[in-house]
Design an enzyme around this catalytic site. Structure first.
Site, short mmCIF file in Angstrom:
data_model
loop_
_atom_site.label_atom_id
_atom_site.label_comp_id
_atom_site.label_asym_id
_atom_site.label_seq_id
_atom_site.Cartn_x
_atom_site.Cartn_y
_atom_site.Cartn_z
N HIS A 43 0.84 -1.20 0.00
CA HIS A 43 0.00 0.00 0.00
C HIS A 43 0.87 1.24 0.00
O HIS A 43 0.83 2.05 0.92
CB HIS A 43 -0.94 -0.02 1.20
CG HIS A 43 -2.10 -0.95 1.00
ND1 HIS A 43 -2.70 -1.64 2.02
CD2 HIS A 43 -2.77 -1.31 -0.13
CE1 HIS A 43 -3.68 -2.39 1.52
NE2 HIS A 43 -3.74 -2.20 0.23
N GLU A 132 -6.34 -8.69 3.53
CA GLU A 132 -5.83 -9.73 4.45
C GLU A 132 -7.00 -10.50 5.08
O GLU A 132 -6.98 -11.74 5.18
CB GLU A 132 -4.98 -9.10 5.55
CG GLU A 132 -4.43 -10.14 6.52
CD GLU A 132 -3.79 -9.54 7.76
OE1 GLU A 132 -3.15 -8.47 7.67
OE2 GLU A 132 -3.95 -10.14 8.83
#
Ligand code: F3S
Length: 287
Positions: A43, A132
């Protein structure tokens, strides 16, 4: 002269460093291979751009890879990990897999899978939209009860006839995790708690908390979509004025003049060079 405090633990964590190295090595030796990353590798836009310049192709869905094309193809699974189904799809398409799933996340996959297969119910503390969490849920047939905040548990009818296994997204705020666990303990359900917040997250949150207590302003550097960065922001905000930035350029319109002491921390996917540039800007005001 401003005093700047850099958190003892800030920036790239072990899992991100490992994933970035594995991916870079693949790109260095790629010859005529097409290398795809399933979602942005980390990210952090600036770091991902460097990999894309080197030839990495970022896609959002494995179905975007056309299996008819003759070039050898490889897919990189990023450190967040993915559901079992994605490995199956990659195998069906005969893609080479480079698995950079962080070992801490892998451990949660195993826990979720084994517990689910034994008939236990999984409670997963985390953000249901985060990759996740989507990945972990995919190892227990997408049947986990997913909660991010305590209030989400209020509407859930708990079953006293089953055993629950509690796991957490690796980047959860530890205090929020504890609040949820205390509530579940009070409910007296049959449960085994696994605090799977990773050590890198814990030490980053702890050092952010420490320095935010001794400065006038906290600057948190990290990607807008980075979960662990957002957690650091909320932790710092508990004690002091806090701003979240992706790079030093986001500071241009911000008046740093009124702050004498400034703390800096960074999410687990923020490269060192972005942290260094930011500190240099705070010190010298030069972009
Ligand atoms: Fe792994 Fe924790 Fe980093 S789970 S990717 S070491 S934030």
């Amino acid at each position: 002269m401003k005093k700047i405090f850099l958190a003892d633990h800030a920036g790239y964590c072990f899992g991100v460093k490992r994933a970035m190295k594995l991916a870079w090595d693949e790109l260095e030796n790629r010859e005529n291979k097409n290398i795809f990353a399933l979602g942005p590798l980390i990210h952090n836009k600036q770091a991902v751009e460097k990999y894309e310049e080197k030839g990495l192709i970022t896609i959002n869905d494995i179905e975007d890879i056309d299996s008819k094309n003759v070039n050898p193809k490889e897919v990189i699974i990023r450190s967040h990990g993915v559901a079992k189904e994605v490995y199956d799809q990659a195998n069906e398409k005969k893609l080479e897999i480079v698995d950079t799933t962080c070992p801490f996340v892998k451990k949660i996959h195993e826990l979720a899978k084994e517990s689910y297969e034994k008939g236990k119910k999984i409670i997963l503390i985390g953000d249901k939209n985060h990759p996740e969490v989507i990945g972990i849920n995919g190892w227990c047939d997408n049947k986990a009860i997913i909660v991010k905040e305590l209030k989400e548990l209020f509407d859930i009818e708990l079953d006293y006839s089953v055993e629950y296994v509690v796991v957490s997204q690796t980047t959860m705020n530890e205090r929020e995790f504890d609040v949820i666990i205390d509530y579940l303990k009070d409910k007296n359900i049959n449960m085994v708690v696994n605090n799977t917040i990773c050590s890198a997250t814990k030490v980053r949150q702890q050092s952010a908390r420490e320095i935010s207590n001794k400065v006038d302003l906290m600057i948190v550097i990290g990607g807008k979509h980075s979960s662990n960065t957002q957690k650091l922001v909320s932790i710092c905000k508990e004690s002091v004025d806090t701003i979240a930035i992706e790079t030093k350029a986001d500071l241009i319109d911000f008046d740093l003049g009124k702050y004498d002491t400034i703390g800096v921390t960074a999410g687990a996917s923020t490269p060192d060079w972005i942290i260094e540039e930011t500190i240099e800007y705070i010190e010298n005001g030069v972009i």
